[in-house]
Design a protein around this motif. Structure first.
Motif, mmCIF file in Angstrom:
data_model
loop_
_atom_site.group_PDB
_atom_site.id
_atom_site.type_symbol
_atom_site.label_atom_id
_atom_site.label_comp_id
_atom_site.label_asym_id
_atom_site.label_seq_id
_atom_site.Cartn_x
_atom_site.Cartn_y
_atom_site.Cartn_z
ATOM 1 N N THR A 172 0.813 -1.217 0.000
ATOM 2 C CA THR A 172 0.000 0.000 0.000
ATOM 3 C C THR A 172 0.847 1.269 0.000
ATOM 4 O O THR A 172 0.328 2.357 -0.255
ATOM 5 N N SER A 173 2.142 1.160 0.328
ATOM 6 C CA SER A 173 3.038 2.311 0.468
ATOM 7 C C SER A 173 2.557 3.290 1.538
ATOM 8 O O SER A 173 2.881 4.481 1.494
ATOM 9 N N SER A 196 -4.088 3.838 4.549
ATOM 10 C CA SER A 196 -3.923 2.426 4.191
ATOM 11 C C SER A 196 -5.067 1.935 3.314
ATOM 12 O O SER A 196 -4.855 1.247 2.316
ATOM 13 N N LEU A 197 -6.287 2.292 3.690
ATOM 14 C CA LEU A 197 -7.464 1.825 2.952
ATOM 15 C C LEU A 197 -7.451 2.326 1.514
ATOM 16 O O LEU A 197 -7.903 1.620 0.592
ATOM 17 N N HIS A 198 -6.941 3.510 1.310
ATOM 18 C CA HIS A 198 -6.835 4.067 -0.048
ATOM 19 C C HIS A 198 -5.984 3.151 -0.928
ATOM 20 O O HIS A 198 -6.352 2.853 -2.086
ATOM 21 N N GLY A 199 -4.857 2.671 -0.406
ATOM 22 C CA GLY A 199 -4.028 1.742 -1.169
ATOM 23 C C GLY A 199 -4.696 0.392 -1.350
ATOM 24 O O GLY A 199 -4.584 -0.232 -2.424
ATOM 25 N N ILE A 200 -5.376 -0.087 -0.328
ATOM 26 C CA ILE A 200 -6.070 -1.373 -0.419
ATOM 27 C C ILE A 200 -7.159 -1.320 -1.485
ATOM 28 O O ILE A 200 -7.347 -2.278 -2.257
ATOM 29 N N ALA A 201 -7.879 -0.210 -1.558
ATOM 30 C CA ALA A 201 -8.939 -0.081 -2.564
ATOM 31 C C ALA A 201 -8.373 -0.112 -3.974
ATOM 32 O O ALA A 201 -8.935 -0.762 -4.873
ATOM 33 N N GLU A 202 -7.258 0.566 -4.193
ATOM 34 C CA GLU A 202 -6.658 0.542 -5.529
ATOM 35 C C GLU A 202 -6.157 -0.861 -5.865
ATOM 36 O O GLU A 202 -6.253 -1.311 -7.010
#
Length: 617
Positions: free
Chosen positions: A374-375, A423-429
């Motif tokens: 997720t970076s 974190s959730l932003h990266g998980i969604a992508e």
């Protein structure tokens, strides 16, 4: 004024393979919304009902030889009259169709547009690995909320990365004080995941990353070394890995697995075994010199795999040691991988060689998954460009080289201080990439961001995802030229943002590249974002993002102070100290809303260290 989602085309995450609009819309009973479908998604067999009269579900038609991805496919039909119909070969596919229908009901309420969707995933396994060993362990309500979010994003696999945070009987001195997961809690989470179509796999690092264990006097004799050793190009000191030749090492691992594995219904167990670079630099030095690193490493891996198999599970591991040895001219390292050991090829930068790694493993007859990140960790803000390129490369290379799974990792290095929306932003992508086979293209990214904002981030303005993307680029010009190569070319900072890294560098250390003007420009970008935060966000999301801005602002202010020609005054240092105190107070308050108390003090130590140095400088 917030936009009306019902007035725009369907916003879906992950985007379906095919969506055909039809004239008109359905008229479902008033009040019909996404929550009306949650009980069906959490049912062992959604088609068994009870179903509302406006919905039909049909599972069946699976044929011998169907691809695993096709078995998870579904069709969804909404007409002006008649019931909404979802069909799939499997209950898994029905759940995916229901997840899509839930999003349509969230956007349109009881009047969704008439349409037909034909959809199926690119990767049969789409997983998330959450780090529960770097200080932060979610509360049980938070775990359930996360699992529901993952089901909505059509993930079907989950791991909780464990070093010392499972409540092993007889080892209380290690896990006590960390608010560790108990066997009963894991069984409960396993059931909760299973009912939502998510396979919760066991995870315990069985070789390296075991400093918490090996620093304890009772286990210290099992360490490979207590001295100095090389970790990549850095010198580290102290214990890290088990000594593979010590009989007590495998005995300890067998005890762990004996207690851990019965808690999971999954047939998989991740033994991890990554980054064990100290092996051969301590007690195993002579064995490695005589037999080779790969032979010593895989002899122990074989013993751990045997212990996993005795519980009817299939082992998986991070494949970095085998791949590193192969790159160093030891091709036997790939051949020594046990045939049934599932190989996790990980890398968190845009240049990660997923295609090469998967091809090496495939030619040796080994199954592999691609594992990007997720970076979010070591960043505060996220790293947008690096994350997107990493996720996209993992998806494209993984599909091209026959990887069977896509596992997005979210680590918690250095105190697990990143906030969940980052974190959730990266998980969604990653969910989109794993389902479709690539991240959203530049042309379709605006639609993807609106879908993520609405369905994943609960943002009715439809702008938060794009705002988070811009947040992750605040210090991009600085981190893109963090060092200089011997040839004089700029070298990008890896595995961190510049603002995160610089905040933790000693006050009097020679500043890295990035002038006062460069950092002032970053401060201006941050303040512009702070003033443009989307309106109408859920209150707690707003608090977490305000805190994120505060941490980034303070980090940049410290970076500027370290680079000014005139020495910072005592007033300057006092102001920075007040900011760090405020950050620590906010960190503790927000932590308590999502996470167990056990790791908070250890997380705060990273801020306290910066504060103490500031006070003494």
């Amino acid at each position: 004024m917030l936009p009306d989602p019902a007035a725009i085309d369907p916003l879906l995450i992950p985007a379906p393979r095919r969506l055909d609009r039809r004239p008109g819309h359905a008229s479902l009973p008033p009040g019909t919304g996404p929550d009306s479908l949650r009980p069906l998604i959490a049912s062992p067999d959604p088609s068994a009902g009870p179903l509302p009269p406006w919905l039909t579900l049909r599972a069946g038609g699976a044929a011998c030889g169907m691809k695993p991805t096709a078995l998870q496919g579904y069709s969804l039909r909404i007409g002006e009259s008649g019931p909404v119909a979802i069909e799939s070969p499997t209950t898994a596919g029905l759940r995916h169709g229901l997840a899509t229908l839930r999003q349509l009901l969230r956007q349109y309420g009881p009047r969704p547009p008439a349409l037909e969707i034909i959809d199926a995933p690119a990767f049969p396994t789409r997983g998330v690995m959450l780090d529960v060993s770097r200080d932060r362990i979610p509360t049980m309500p938070e775990f359930r909320a996360i699992i529901d979010q993952l089901a909505d994003l059509k993930f079907n696999h989950l791991q909780l990365y464990t070093e010392h945070t499972f409540a092993y009987a007889g080892h209380e001195d290690i896990w006590r004080g960390w608010s560790s997961l108990t066997p009963e809690e894991v069984v409960e989470l396993d059931s909760y995941c299973s009912l939502r179509g998510i396979d919760l796999a066991a995870n315990q690092n069985c070789f390296g990353h075991l400093a918490v264990w090996l620093r304890h006097p009772r286990y210290a004799s099992l360490a490979e070394t207590h001295g100095d050793w090389k970790f990549y190009h850095w010198t580290r000191s102290g214990p890290f890995s088990l000594c593979p030749g010590d009989p007590g090492s495998i005995a300890l691992v067998e005890d762990w697995l004996e207690q851990l594995l019965p808690c999971f219904s999954s047939g998989l167990c991740n033994i991890n075994a990554d980054e064990t670079f100290d092996v051969g630099q301590g007690r195993s030095k002579e064995a490695v010199e005589q037999r080779g690193h790969a032979a010593v490493y895989f002899e122990f891996i074989g013993k751990v795999c045997n212990a996993v198999r005795r519980h009817g599970k299939r082992p998986m591991f991070w494949a970095d040691i085998a791949l590193t040895l192969e790159k160093q001219g030891h091709p036997e390292s790939i051949a020594l991988i046990p045939a049934d050991l599932l190989c996790l090829a990980w890398g968190y930068e845009p240049e990660a060689q997923f295609g090469h790694w998967c091809d090496l493993l495939r030619r040796a007859g080994r199954e592999s998954w691609v594992c990007p990140g997720t970076s979010s960790w070591r960043s505060t803000t996220g790293r947008t460009a690096e994350r997107r390129a990493n996720l996209d490369r993992a998806a494209r290379d993984g599909l091209h080289h026959d990887a069977t799974g896509y596992l997005i990792t979210d680590w918690g290095d250095v105190g697990h201080t990143q906030q969940w929306p980052v974190s959730l932003h990266g998980i969604a992508e990653a969910a989109h990439a794993a389902w479709t086979g690539a991240v959203a293209s530049a042309d379709s990214r605006a639609v993807f961001h609106r879908a993520e904002s609405l369905h994943t981030l609960d943002d009715r303005s439809l702008t938060l995802a794009s705002w988070l993307d811009r947040l992750g680029e605040v210090d991009a010009p600085i981190r893109s030229a963090w060092a200089t190569s011997p040839e004089g070319r700029p070298v990008r900072l890896h595995n961190a943002t510049a603002l995160f890294n610089d905040f933790r560098l000693p006050w009097r250390e020679q500043p890295r590249p990035g002038s006062v003007a460069d950092w002032s420009d970053a401060a201006d970008r941050l303040e512009a974002l702070a003033s443009a935060m989307p309106p109408g966000l859920p209150a707690f999301t707003r608090e977490e993002l305000d805190h994120t801005i505060d941490v980034a602002r303070t980090s940049i202010a410290r970076a500027i102070a370290r680079r000014r020609a005139d020495a910072p005054t005592s007033a300057d240092r006092a102001a920075l100290g007040e900011s760090i105190h405020r950050i620590m107070t906010g960190h503790a308050r927000l932590w308590a809303r999502r996470s167990r108390p056990g790791g908070l003090d250890n997380s705060q130590k990273h801020y306290q260290k910066v504060l103490d140095e500031l006070s003494s400088s």
